[in-house]
Design a protein around this motif. Structure first.
Motif, PDB file in Angstrom:
ATOM      1  N   GLN A 114       1.450  -8.926  15.192  1.00  0.00           N
ATOM      2  CA  GLN A 114       2.383  -7.809  15.281  1.00  0.00           C
ATOM      3  C   GLN A 114       2.955  -7.652  16.682  1.00  0.00           C
ATOM      4  O   GLN A 114       2.380  -8.148  17.652  1.00  0.00           O
ATOM      5  CB  GLN A 114       1.735  -6.513  14.812  1.00  0.00           C
TER       6      GLN A 114
ATOM      7  N   GLY B 113       5.174  -0.309   8.075  1.00  0.00           N
ATOM      8  CA  GLY B 113       4.729  -0.259   6.689  1.00  0.00           C
ATOM      9  C   GLY B 113       5.806  -0.525   5.654  1.00  0.00           C
ATOM     10  O   GLY B 113       5.509  -0.697   4.472  1.00  0.00           O
ATOM     11  N   GLN B 114       7.069  -0.585   6.045  1.00  0.00           N
ATOM     12  CA  GLN B 114       8.187  -0.846   5.134  1.00  0.00           C
ATOM     13  C   GLN B 114       8.426  -2.349   5.046  1.00  0.00           C
ATOM     14  O   GLN B 114       8.689  -3.003   6.057  1.00  0.00           O
ATOM     15  CB  GLN B 114       9.443  -0.140   5.642  1.00  0.00           C
ATOM     16  N   LYS B 115       8.344  -2.905   3.841  1.00  0.00           N
ATOM     17  CA  LYS B 115       8.542  -4.341   3.632  1.00  0.00           C
ATOM     18  C   LYS B 115      10.004  -4.708   3.866  1.00  0.00           C
ATOM     19  O   LYS B 115      10.911  -3.993   3.442  1.00  0.00           O
ATOM     20  CB  LYS B 115       8.122  -4.701   2.210  1.00  0.00           C
TER      21      LYS B 115
ATOM     22  N   THR C  17       6.454  -6.452   7.504  1.00  0.00           N
ATOM     23  CA  THR C  17       6.727  -5.022   7.392  1.00  0.00           C
ATOM     24  C   THR C  17       7.081  -4.455   8.761  1.00  0.00           C
ATOM     25  O   THR C  17       6.672  -4.990   9.793  1.00  0.00           O
ATOM     26  CB  THR C  17       5.514  -4.248   6.840  1.00  0.00           C
TER      27      THR C  17
ATOM     28  N   THR D  58       4.470 -11.820   4.265  1.00  0.00           N
ATOM     29  CA  THR D  58       4.908 -10.443   4.055  1.00  0.00           C
ATOM     30  C   THR D  58       5.149  -9.853   5.436  1.00  0.00           C
ATOM     31  O   THR D  58       4.259  -9.874   6.288  1.00  0.00           O
ATOM     32  CB  THR D  58       3.827  -9.630   3.317  1.00  0.00           C
TER      33      THR D  58
END
Length: 144
Positions: free
Chosen positions: A109, A48-50, A45, A43
């Protein structure tokens, strides 16, 4: 009678060795979770947006009609795996304006460039604990 005893002993030996090898192989497979890792897609992002993830190493000429995911320039990209790699280093290939660069990121990240435009990223990972399983995943972004 001797012949049947010999055949019985030989079959028992072969069957026992084969079963032991099968059991060892099944234990190895269960410990490494190879197929689970190989089939997973992380996943990813941005703030926070996939964003959609493509399996494998994709090059710009292979994108065809693929639409980029719109994201904020300078946003924070985060990668999450159900079965996290043992090594926290991820090799990253970034394509932008016809050129590509390689980076290594530690952890899961990093910050996207603040320059607006189209970016294609390919992530290369290595689980490495049992079988040097590697994975490649790509994302196509439009930084706005």
């Amino acid at each position: 009678m001797k012949r049947w005893c010999f055949i019985f002993v030989m079959l028992t030996l072969f069957t026992g060795c084969t079963l032991n090898n099968m059991n060892e192989g099944m234990e190895y497979f269960a410990e490494s979770q190879t197929e689970l890792k190989r089939s997973q897609i992380p996943t990813i992002t941005v703030d926070g947006q996939k964003v959609p993830v493509l399996r494998g190493e994709i090059r710009p000429e292979q994108l065809g009609n693929t639409q980029p995911a719109p994201v904020k320039a300078g946003g924070t990209l985060e990668i999450k795996f159900k079965y996290a790699p043992q090594n926290s280093l991820i090799r990253l290939q970034q394509w932008h304006n016809g050129t590509h660069t390689w980076k290594t990121i530690k952890g899961n990240q990093f910050t996207l460039p603040s320059e607006k435009g189209l970016y294609l990223y390919t992530f290369h990972l290595n689980w490495g604990q049992h079988d040097d399983l590697t994975g490649s995943y790509s994302i196509f972004l439009e930084a706005r």
